[in-house]
Enzyme design. Sequence first.
Site, mmCIF file in Angstrom:
data_model
loop_
_atom_site.group_PDB
_atom_site.id
_atom_site.type_symbol
_atom_site.label_atom_id
_atom_site.label_comp_id
_atom_site.label_asym_id
_atom_site.label_seq_id
_atom_site.Cartn_x
_atom_site.Cartn_y
_atom_site.Cartn_z
ATOM 1 N N GLY A 25 0.892 -0.982 0.000
ATOM 2 C CA GLY A 25 -0.217 0.190 -0.059
ATOM 3 C C GLY A 25 0.934 1.114 0.206
ATOM 4 O O GLY A 25 2.413 1.427 -0.242
ATOM 5 N N SER A 26 0.331 2.447 -0.046
ATOM 6 C CA SER A 26 1.651 3.594 0.342
ATOM 7 C C SER A 26 2.305 3.692 0.746
ATOM 8 O O SER A 26 3.146 4.489 0.719
ATOM 9 C CB SER A 26 0.271 4.462 0.240
ATOM 10 O OG SER A 26 -0.421 4.912 1.235
ATOM 11 N N GLU A 28 4.037 1.871 2.481
ATOM 12 C CA GLU A 28 4.480 0.236 2.096
ATOM 13 C C GLU A 28 6.277 0.877 1.049
ATOM 14 O O GLU A 28 6.943 0.705 0.816
ATOM 15 C CB GLU A 28 4.687 -0.752 2.085
ATOM 16 C CG GLU A 28 3.760 -1.351 2.877
ATOM 17 C CD GLU A 28 2.740 -0.417 3.414
ATOM 18 O OE1 GLU A 28 2.367 -0.438 4.515
ATOM 19 O OE2 GLU A 28 1.914 -0.947 2.729
ATOM 20 N N GLU A 47 -4.276 -10.348 0.825
ATOM 21 C CA GLU A 47 -2.349 -10.754 1.789
ATOM 22 C C GLU A 47 -2.841 -12.242 2.848
ATOM 23 O O GLU A 47 -1.521 -12.971 2.708
ATOM 24 C CB GLU A 47 -2.810 -9.713 3.150
ATOM 25 C CG GLU A 47 -2.194 -8.222 2.596
ATOM 26 C CD GLU A 47 -3.670 -7.645 2.352
ATOM 27 O OE1 GLU A 47 -3.459 -6.196 2.061
ATOM 28 O OE2 GLU A 47 -4.390 -7.947 1.933
ATOM 29 N N HIS A 70 0.261 -4.549 4.222
ATOM 30 C CA HIS A 70 -0.047 -2.341 4.466
ATOM 31 C C HIS A 70 -0.588 -2.203 5.821
ATOM 32 O O HIS A 70 -1.786 -2.621 5.800
ATOM 33 C CB HIS A 70 -1.247 -2.878 3.545
ATOM 34 C CG HIS A 70 -1.758 -0.477 3.145
ATOM 35 N ND1 HIS A 70 -0.765 -0.324 3.944
ATOM 36 C CD2 HIS A 70 -2.771 -0.362 2.632
ATOM 37 C CE1 HIS A 70 -1.438 1.257 3.023
ATOM 38 N NE2 HIS A 70 -2.858 0.570 3.313
ATOM 39 N N HIS A 280 -7.670 -31.848 18.615
ATOM 40 C CA HIS A 280 -8.967 -31.297 18.057
ATOM 41 C C HIS A 280 -10.635 -31.533 18.593
ATOM 42 O O HIS A 280 -11.417 -31.142 19.300
ATOM 43 C CB HIS A 280 -9.297 -31.672 16.397
ATOM 44 C CG HIS A 280 -9.911 -31.170 16.034
ATOM 45 N ND1 HIS A 280 -9.872 -31.178 14.144
ATOM 46 C CD2 HIS A 280 -11.377 -29.284 15.870
ATOM 47 C CE1 HIS A 280 -11.012 -30.221 13.825
ATOM 48 N NE2 HIS A 280 -11.326 -29.615 14.950
ATOM 49 N N GLY A 400 -5.037 -25.596 10.587
ATOM 50 C CA GLY A 400 -6.565 -26.184 10.015
ATOM 51 C C GLY A 400 -7.634 -24.726 9.532
ATOM 52 O O GLY A 400 -8.098 -25.103 9.365
#
Length: 526
Positions: A25-26, A28, A47, A70, A280, A400
């Site tokens: 983004g800006s 970065e 992402e 970002h 689990h 998972g």
Amino acid sequence: MPSVRRVAHAFLERQGLTTVFGNPGSNELPFLAGLPAGFRYVLGLHEGAVVAMADGFAQASGRPVLVNLHAASGSGNALGALTNAVAARTPLVLLAGQQVRPAVGPEANLASVDAPALMKPLVGWAAEPACAEDVPRALAQAVFEARLQRRPAYLSVPYDDWSAEVGENAAAVLDRRVERAGVPDQAQGRRLVERVSAARRPVLVLGGDIDAEGLFDDAVRLAERLEAPVWAAPSLFRLPFPNRHPRFRGVLPAGIAPACAAFEGHDLVLVLGAPVFRYHEHLPGRYLPEGTRLVQVTSDASAAARAPVGEALVADPAAVIALLLRSAPASARPAGPYRPVPEPLTAEGPGLHPEQVFAALRDALPRDTAYVVESTSTNAAWWRQMDLRRPGSYYFPAAGGLGFGLPGAVGVAMARPDRPVAAVVGDGSANYGITALWTAARHRVPLTVVLLRNGTYGALRWFGGLLGVPDAPGLDIPGLDFTRVAEGYGVPARHVEDAGELRAALAEHTDGPRLLQVDTALTTPS
């Protein structure tokens, strides 16, 4: 005077973090300006896919990897995929952009308020430097924290810091080295050897760390030397032992009571490179049978501290396995032949049985293929049909969390261009990381994607039965055609309708990504 950016780039280059996965983004852009020629930026379109690709790359390469996120929005989008990286103990260095320093307090647009807190408690370490002068040191700490803890680390940097000049002390990070050794001392080693030697019927439980740390073949030698049966730890994300070896008993059930039942008749459970245990299904009972002792060896101090039962030694499993191999007498009995693969089951209705698909993969793809699997409802079929005898053959979302399979496979294939890679994903999970196909196409990643389409969330249907919820809504996903989606991202795709056509398609040579969609019958994980 050098800039923060220049010192940071030089440090990352010396540390080997020259492949950057990101979706910028800006905030970065100032960090990305002037990347040295040896750097490679791998763009992902979301992402979640970015982190999963980096996760696969880091696991397959065995090295920390830099991820460019970002601000708060990009970091938040990454959190779901980050759960898998944390559970797999993947050393990711997450570098996020922050608004300029004067804009953070007033909460200007794209300011990340309390950025380190956003990522906790998932990451092992998170920070935002107090001043620009501290950025190079903090970046070095992020890399070393990720490497030492084998857990993602997070650093938020205001974007005006990158152009700031730093004094001569900042360059001191360039020559830093931080290493870790974990060999048991003499008394600890003696106690462990005595425990194992005194056991009449020991059983080994091996975790994903065994494969991640390059101990696959050593684990085979240890099991054969001890003449001990072997279970893979529950919630398996890496295969630590050949699954058709005569001493392999399978993946330990992920419930307290059935895991206890698996240990019946054994006086010692030796757990290497795994937590105790990542259960689990809630199936309560005794942790261990009467008279059974458990000893855990792990380099993860947190896993040792939180275990509900047994003794723990926080040490390098490699050193412990080497110690046990030196002390245990050679076995008088050969291990015996590997177990044969049964004939695949066939489906009664339309579509192939998943076992037919996996049999085709086993027969048509090279023996050293690395599989990235995210088809949870076909778990039992997978282990019945596959014959995996090499390290680094199996990757699964460690926590998972869906969305690892496709992008994770892209990352594995980019890290290991010397090895065939196949993604085996269900139609439910594919949607979570589908944008990774674009990255695969752009980079001409040699990857085979086999997509099993059954039109439903099969694992959830199975869980509905376990939980007494047979009528939950939102479990069906009809009408999805991934061949058209893949082609839109630039990946050649085809729909195959029978086992013969699938085998023929798998046998075809390709130097880039491809997707094969197969309709399959609904099965259950176990």
